[in-house]
Enzyme design. Structure first.
Site, short mmCIF file in Angstrom:
data_model
loop_
_atom_site.label_atom_id
_atom_site.label_comp_id
_atom_site.label_asym_id
_atom_site.label_seq_id
_atom_site.Cartn_x
_atom_site.Cartn_y
_atom_site.Cartn_z
N GLY A 44 -21.39 0.30 -31.08
CA GLY A 44 -21.29 0.32 -29.62
C GLY A 44 -19.85 0.94 -29.38
N ASP A 99 -15.96 -2.62 -28.98
CA ASP A 99 -16.45 -2.52 -27.81
C ASP A 99 -16.26 -3.87 -27.05
OD1 ASP A 99 -18.18 -3.76 -29.33
OD2 ASP A 99 -20.01 -2.48 -28.79
N ASP A 102 -16.94 -11.06 -28.10
CA ASP A 102 -17.82 -11.86 -27.59
C ASP A 102 -17.51 -13.63 -28.07
OD1 ASP A 102 -19.68 -13.14 -26.01
OD2 ASP A 102 -21.45 -12.10 -26.92
N LYS A 130 -15.41 -11.08 -23.38
CA LYS A 130 -16.09 -11.88 -22.69
C LYS A 130 -15.52 -13.22 -22.93
CE LYS A 130 -20.68 -9.62 -23.32
NZ LYS A 130 -22.02 -10.05 -23.73
N PHE A 151 -24.74 -9.91 -20.29
CA PHE A 151 -25.21 -8.90 -21.33
C PHE A 151 -25.09 -7.42 -21.00
CE2 PHE A 151 -27.61 -6.37 -24.19
CZ PHE A 151 -26.95 -6.86 -25.56
N ASP A 158 -26.01 -1.30 -26.01
CA ASP A 158 -27.47 -1.13 -25.92
C ASP A 158 -28.09 -2.57 -25.89
OD1 ASP A 158 -26.47 -2.06 -28.56
OD2 ASP A 158 -28.54 -1.85 -29.19
N ARG A 164 -27.56 3.68 -24.63
CA ARG A 164 -26.20 3.72 -25.24
C ARG A 164 -25.66 4.92 -24.33
NH1 ARG A 164 -24.90 0.43 -29.42
NH2 ARG A 164 -26.47 0.03 -31.05
P1 XMP Z 1 -19.24 -11.26 -31.23
O1 XMP Z 1 -20.37 -12.41 -30.52
O2 XMP Z 1 -19.17 -11.33 -32.85
O3 XMP Z 1 -19.84 -9.87 -30.84
O4 XMP Z 1 -17.84 -11.31 -30.93
C1 XMP Z 1 -19.36 -8.67 -30.86
C2 XMP Z 1 -20.29 -7.54 -30.97
O5 XMP Z 1 -21.56 -7.89 -30.35
C3 XMP Z 1 -22.10 -6.91 -29.63
N1 XMP Z 1 -22.37 -7.37 -28.04
C4 XMP Z 1 -22.79 -6.74 -27.44
N2 XMP Z 1 -23.35 -5.53 -27.38
N3 XMP Z 1 -23.93 -5.55 -25.14
C5 XMP Z 1 -24.15 -4.99 -26.30
O6 XMP Z 1 -24.69 -3.82 -26.37
C6 XMP Z 1 -23.32 -6.92 -25.16
O7 XMP Z 1 -23.28 -7.47 -23.77
C7 XMP Z 1 -22.58 -7.51 -26.21
N4 XMP Z 1 -21.86 -8.61 -26.32
C8 XMP Z 1 -21.66 -8.65 -27.67
C9 XMP Z 1 -21.23 -5.94 -29.65
O8 XMP Z 1 -21.40 -4.98 -30.76
C10 XMP Z 1 -19.90 -6.42 -30.17
O9 XMP Z 1 -18.98 -5.75 -30.80
#
Ligand code: XMP
Length: 177
Positions: A44, A99, A102, A130, A151, A158, A164
């Site tokens: 990402g 990127d 979350d 987030k 999201f 993606d 992407r």
């Molecule tokens: P966590 O939950 O482990 O997630 O902090 C981090 C990774 O999850 C992906 N991610 C997303 N990818 N749209 C995306 O395309 C989103 O809204 C999203 N939210 C989380 C991303 O790869 C990130 O590094």
């Protein structure tokens, strides 16, 4: 032309302004004479990292790590890391470029792996923080945008591999598909 996958959330101008700000902060903290090694998480962060690093007008090196935990719009909970085997950051000043921060699960695993390699310092730069799904509280040193938990797709982000290559960031709306 690709149809918009949902509501436009961060325009090209907003992304450019956020990148300028992030680059200025990193340049301030890491003047040109200081060592700087960047770790970029794929997939990402591809466009984000390419645009950010070209704004860092100073010597640096970088490595790529593939990190994945998402299937569709849900985090699987299992974090897979690929590409760490050959990375030597002992004694180096490292900034991780990711990127989205979350739940924090992915970065908690990656940062732990990197700490075990004894960097001199380890900082974190994310395009988007987030705040609505946090499971592991991780503080990012450099943050482009903060939002709740929608999201997002576009600019490297993606849904099942799609969207992407859109230049802007959209809130993904499955109902518009
Ligand atoms: P966590 O939950 O482990 O997630 O902090 C981090 C990774 O999850 C992906 N991610 C997303 N990818 N749209 C995306 O395309 C989103 O809204 C999203 N939210 C989380 C991303 O790869 C990130 O590094």
């Amino acid at each position: 032309m690709q149809p918009a996958p949902g509501k436009l959330t961060f325009s090209k101008q907003q992304i450019d302004a956020a990148l300028d700000q992030l680059a200025a902060e990193i340049m301030h903290d890491f003047p040109a004479q200081k060592d700087l090694h960047i770790i970029i998480t794929l997939q990402g962060s591809l466009f984000f990292a390419a645009d950010l690093l070209r704004r860092l007008d100073r010597p640096l090196t970088y490595d790529l790590v593939r990190a994945s935990s998402y299937i569709g719009r849900m985090s699987s909970g299992a974090v897979l890391l690929d590409g760490l085997e050959h990375i030597d950051i002992t004694g180096r000043q490292v900034v991780v470029v990711d990127d989205i921060l979350d739940t924090g699960l992915t970065l908690s695993v990656l940062l732990q792996e990197l700490y075990m390699r004894h960097p001199l310092s380890l900082r974190l730069c994310v395009l988007i923080r987030k705040t609505g799904n946090i499971k592991v509280p991780i503080t990012a040193d450099y943050v482009g945008f903060t939002m709740d938990k929608e999201f997002l797709v576009g600019y490297g982000l993606d849904h099942n591999g799609q969207y992407r290559n859109l230049p802007e960031i959209y809130t993904y709306d499955p109902l518009t598909k």
